[in-house]
Write a protein that holds these residues in place. Structure first.
Motif, PDB file in Angstrom:
ATOM      1  N   PRO A   1       0.814  -1.216   0.000  1.00  0.00           N
ATOM      2  CA  PRO A   1       0.000   0.000   0.000  1.00  0.00           C
ATOM      3  C   PRO A   1       0.849   1.269   0.000  1.00  0.00           C
ATOM      4  O   PRO A   1       2.050   1.232   0.291  1.00  0.00           O
ATOM      5  CB  PRO A   1      -0.811  -0.116   1.289  1.00  0.00           C
ATOM      6  N   LEU A   2       0.204   2.366  -0.318  1.00  0.00           N
ATOM      7  CA  LEU A   2       0.867   3.671  -0.348  1.00  0.00           C
ATOM      8  C   LEU A   2      -0.078   4.705   0.253  1.00  0.00           C
ATOM      9  O   LEU A   2      -1.289   4.656   0.033  1.00  0.00           O
ATOM     10  CB  LEU A   2       1.230   4.043  -1.786  1.00  0.00           C
ATOM     11  N   THR A   3       0.487   5.632   1.017  1.00  0.00           N
ATOM     12  CA  THR A   3      -0.310   6.695   1.637  1.00  0.00           C
ATOM     13  C   THR A   3       0.128   8.039   1.083  1.00  0.00           C
ATOM     14  O   THR A   3       1.326   8.325   0.993  1.00  0.00           O
ATOM     15  CB  THR A   3      -0.145   6.696   3.166  1.00  0.00           C
ATOM     16  N   ILE A   4      -0.842   8.868   0.714  1.00  0.00           N
ATOM     17  CA  ILE A   4      -0.567  10.197   0.169  1.00  0.00           C
ATOM     18  C   ILE A   4      -1.186  11.242   1.090  1.00  0.00           C
ATOM     19  O   ILE A   4      -2.391  11.205   1.372  1.00  0.00           O
ATOM     20  CB  ILE A   4      -1.127  10.357  -1.254  1.00  0.00           C
ATOM     21  N   TYR A   5      -0.367  12.166   1.557  1.00  0.00           N
ATOM     22  CA  TYR A   5      -0.797  13.258   2.417  1.00  0.00           C
ATOM     23  C   TYR A   5      -0.799  14.548   1.601  1.00  0.00           C
ATOM     24  O   TYR A   5       0.140  14.818   0.844  1.00  0.00           O
ATOM     25  CB  TYR A   5       0.156  13.424   3.600  1.00  0.00           C
ATOM     26  N   GLY A   6      -1.831  15.357   1.788  1.00  0.00           N
ATOM     27  CA  GLY A   6      -1.862  16.632   1.079  1.00  0.00           C
ATOM     28  C   GLY A   6      -3.156  17.376   1.308  1.00  0.00           C
ATOM     29  O   GLY A   6      -4.050  16.905   2.027  1.00  0.00           O
ATOM     30  N   PRO A   7      -3.294  18.550   0.695  1.00  0.00           N
ATOM     31  CA  PRO A   7      -4.489  19.377   0.901  1.00  0.00           C
ATOM     32  C   PRO A   7      -5.745  18.735   0.314  1.00  0.00           C
ATOM     33  O   PRO A   7      -5.661  17.864  -0.555  1.00  0.00           O
ATOM     34  CB  PRO A   7      -4.144  20.678   0.158  1.00  0.00           C
ATOM     35  N   PRO A   8      -6.898  19.164   0.764  1.00  0.00           N
ATOM     36  CA  PRO A   8      -8.150  18.695   0.164  1.00  0.00           C
ATOM     37  C   PRO A   8      -8.157  18.945  -1.344  1.00  0.00           C
ATOM     38  O   PRO A   8      -7.614  19.946  -1.828  1.00  0.00           O
ATOM     39  CB  PRO A   8      -9.218  19.535   0.874  1.00  0.00           C
ATOM     40  N   GLY A   9      -8.780  18.038  -2.071  1.00  0.00           N
ATOM     41  CA  GLY A   9      -8.829  18.143  -3.531  1.00  0.00           C
ATOM     42  C   GLY A   9      -7.802  17.271  -4.216  1.00  0.00           C
ATOM     43  O   GLY A   9      -7.944  16.939  -5.404  1.00  0.00           O
ATOM     44  N   LEU A  10      -6.758  16.877  -3.494  1.00  0.00           N
ATOM     45  CA  LEU A  10      -5.702  16.067  -4.092  1.00  0.00           C
ATOM     46  C   LEU A  10      -6.225  14.686  -4.495  1.00  0.00           C
ATOM     47  O   LEU A  10      -5.926  14.199  -5.595  1.00  0.00           O
ATOM     48  CB  LEU A  10      -4.543  15.925  -3.107  1.00  0.00           C
ATOM     49  N   GLU A  11      -7.019  14.074  -3.633  1.00  0.00           N
ATOM     50  CA  GLU A  11      -7.564  12.751  -3.958  1.00  0.00           C
ATOM     51  C   GLU A  11      -8.444  12.813  -5.199  1.00  0.00           C
ATOM     52  O   GLU A  11      -8.377  11.939  -6.075  1.00  0.00           O
ATOM     53  CB  GLU A  11      -8.350  12.188  -2.780  1.00  0.00           C
ATOM     54  N   GLN A  12      -9.260  13.863  -5.291  1.00  0.00           N
ATOM     55  CA  GLN A  12     -10.135  14.005  -6.455  1.00  0.00           C
ATOM     56  C   GLN A  12      -9.318  14.108  -7.738  1.00  0.00           C
ATOM     57  O   GLN A  12      -9.644  13.490  -8.761  1.00  0.00           O
ATOM     58  CB  GLN A  12     -11.021  15.244  -6.299  1.00  0.00           C
ATOM     59  N   PHE A  13      -8.243  14.888  -7.695  1.00  0.00           N
ATOM     60  CA  PHE A  13      -7.383  15.041  -8.871  1.00  0.00           C
ATOM     61  C   PHE A  13      -6.793  13.700  -9.289  1.00  0.00           C
ATOM     62  O   PHE A  13      -6.847  13.314 -10.468  1.00  0.00           O
ATOM     63  CB  PHE A  13      -6.253  16.032  -8.576  1.00  0.00           C
ATOM     64  N   VAL A  14      -6.237  12.968  -8.333  1.00  0.00           N
ATOM     65  CA  VAL A  14      -5.565  11.707  -8.653  1.00  0.00           C
ATOM     66  C   VAL A  14      -6.551  10.678  -9.165  1.00  0.00           C
ATOM     67  O   VAL A  14      -6.333  10.036 -10.210  1.00  0.00           O
ATOM     68  CB  VAL A  14      -4.807  11.172  -7.424  1.00  0.00           C
ATOM     69  N   ARG A  15      -7.646  10.504  -8.442  1.00  0.00           N
ATOM     70  CA  ARG A  15      -8.598   9.457  -8.833  1.00  0.00           C
ATOM     71  C   ARG A  15      -9.258   9.785 -10.170  1.00  0.00           C
ATOM     72  O   ARG A  15      -9.526   8.879 -10.968  1.00  0.00           O
ATOM     73  CB  ARG A  15      -9.631   9.256  -7.728  1.00  0.00           C
ATOM     74  N   THR A  16      -9.509  11.066 -10.428  1.00  0.00           N
ATOM     75  CA  THR A  16     -10.090  11.445 -11.721  1.00  0.00           C
ATOM     76  C   THR A  16      -9.120  11.157 -12.855  1.00  0.00           C
ATOM     77  O   THR A  16      -9.498  10.616 -13.903  1.00  0.00           O
ATOM     78  CB  THR A  16     -10.468  12.935 -11.725  1.00  0.00           C
ATOM     79  N   ALA A  17      -7.850  11.507 -12.666  1.00  0.00           N
ATOM     80  CA  ALA A  17      -6.850  11.258 -13.701  1.00  0.00           C
ATOM     81  C   ALA A  17      -6.711   9.762 -13.984  1.00  0.00           C
ATOM     82  O   ALA A  17      -6.618   9.346 -15.152  1.00  0.00           O
ATOM     83  CB  ALA A  17      -5.506  11.850 -13.278  1.00  0.00           C
ATOM     84  N   LEU A  18      -6.701   8.954 -12.933  1.00  0.00           N
ATOM     85  CA  LEU A  18      -6.577   7.514 -13.121  1.00  0.00           C
ATOM     86  C   LEU A  18      -7.822   6.925 -13.780  1.00  0.00           C
ATOM     87  O   LEU A  18      -7.736   6.050 -14.643  1.00  0.00           O
ATOM     88  CB  LEU A  18      -6.321   6.831 -11.779  1.00  0.00           C
ATOM     89  N   ARG A  19      -9.000   7.448 -13.389  1.00  0.00           N
ATOM     90  CA  ARG A  19     -10.245   6.926 -13.956  1.00  0.00           C
ATOM     91  C   ARG A  19     -10.383   7.293 -15.425  1.00  0.00           C
ATOM     92  O   ARG A  19     -10.676   6.434 -16.265  1.00  0.00           O
ATOM     93  CB  ARG A  19     -11.436   7.457 -13.160  1.00  0.00           C
ATOM     94  N   VAL A  20     -10.175   8.547 -15.754  1.00  0.00           N
ATOM     95  CA  VAL A  20     -10.344   8.999 -17.136  1.00  0.00           C
ATOM     96  C   VAL A  20      -9.339   8.327 -18.067  1.00  0.00           C
ATOM     97  O   VAL A  20      -9.646   7.997 -19.217  1.00  0.00           O
ATOM     98  CB  VAL A  20     -10.206  10.537 -17.204  1.00  0.00           C
ATOM     99  N   SER A  21      -8.130   8.110 -17.569  1.00  0.00           N
ATOM    100  CA  SER A  21      -7.097   7.469 -18.390  1.00  0.00           C
ATOM    101  C   SER A  21      -7.178   5.946 -18.335  1.00  0.00           C
ATOM    102  O   SER A  21      -6.372   5.261 -18.972  1.00  0.00           O
ATOM    103  CB  SER A  21      -5.703   7.910 -17.923  1.00  0.00           C
TER     104      SER A  21
END
Length: 313
Positions: free
Chosen positions: A87-107
């Motif tokens: 597993p991997l954990t990503i820490y960051g500001p709100p909105g980061l998860e949305q950006f990553v998951r959207t990029a992975l989903r669309v691609s």
């Protein structure tokens, strides 16, 4: 413990500097690598190092501007091809998860391992385990931005062999227990307490990473007594007004933070593409007038952070 700079530029990549990313190698300590920001083409930079993505277990993102996160989707997808990576954990500001998951989903990118996102709002202690603590505090940028402070737990003191010599403790399990501070019984019935034969604890190392921000009191809190301070230095000292207007810092401001907070080593990072050659070196000269133990870093520079009391060879 070692830092390796994967991208030291600001805003956009250049021929000399890629955009922001730093690897904190904790291979000897916990067999892990942590990344701080993942700008565009970070995985290409990693290909020119000995870093293996399977070793990357945590990613800390300062803020959601593109030059700090555009490399994330590709890197996460590539990590899936590294076998059983865990597993991997990503820490960051709100909105980061949305950006990553959207990029992975669309691609339609498939990730073969679980990703946990920790959204930072107020900061504070955000991770504790395996002999380390990580603190985050809000900075002053155009969007929510965080600085990070990695604190290693203290290490047990060395076994005082001179003090122990009279007891003739044989090498092996008994000596090992004393090193752990435990109590042992010798063959003649003598009881020894390991804590009586240990030197003072050795304090752990502290690494502070400050990306995009204006000057703010939280920087000093993160940097206090750090062994290494990596501080953004987007502008030269004579451009303080411009830096403030763009929510950034100067090399001189970074040096003042180091000088005033007991920092041991300062590394100037996040350098504007306007500063090439001697102009970039001038940033270092400006900072050194205030804090002599300063270095301007370049892509792929490596910084070994020795244990306290051990010289960096």
């Amino acid at each position: 413990m070692e830092l390796q700079f994967l991208g030291t530029g600001a805003g956009q990549p250049s021929k000399q500097r890629n955009v922001s990313s730093i690897a904190l190698k904790l291979l000897d300590e916990i067999n892990e690598i942590w990344l701080f920001d993942v700008g565009e083409a970070t995985q290409h930079q990693i290909l020119r190092t000995n870093i293996r993505l399977r070793k990357v277990t945590k990613i800390f993102i300062s803020h959601n501007h593109g030059d700090h996160i555009f490399g994330l989707p590709g890197l996460l997808a590539t990590r899936s091809f590294q076998g059983d990576v865990g597993p991997l954990t990503i820490y960051g500001p709100p909105g980061l998860e949305q950006f990553v998951r959207t990029a992975l989903r669309v691609s339609r990118s498939k990730v073969s391992y679980p990703i946990k996102f920790v959204a930072l709002v107020k900061g504070g202690l955000i991770y504790q385990g395996q002999g380390f603590k990580v603190y985050a505090k809000k900075l002053d940028h155009r969007v929510p931005s965080f600085g990070y402070r990695v604190v290693e737990d203290s290490h047990p003191g060395e076994l005082l062999m001179d003090k122990l010599a009279q007891y003739k403790v044989p090498n092996g399990p008994l000596l090992g227990k004393l090193k752990e501070g435990k109590q042992i019984a010798l063959s003649d019935g003598t009881i020894l307490n390991g804590e009586d034969f240990l030197g003072p604890n050795k304090p752990g190392r502290i690494v502070t990473i400050i990306y995009d921000t204006r000057s703010t009191p939280n920087i000093a809190k993160l940097a206090k007594n750090a062994d290494v301070l990596v501080h953004e230095s987007t502008f030269a000292g004579n451009e303080a007004k411009l830096a403030h207007a763009y929510y950034h810092s100067t090399a001189v401001e970074a040096a003042k933070v180091a000088r005033d907070n007991g920092v041991k080593h300062l590394y100037l990072d996040h350098i504007s593409a306007r500063y090439l050659g001697s102009k970039a070196k001038n940033l270092e000269k400006q900072a050194k007038r205030i804090f002599p133990n300063t270095k301007l870093v370049n892509d792929f520079d490596r910084v070994v952070i020795p244990m306290k009391g051990v010289k960096n060879e």
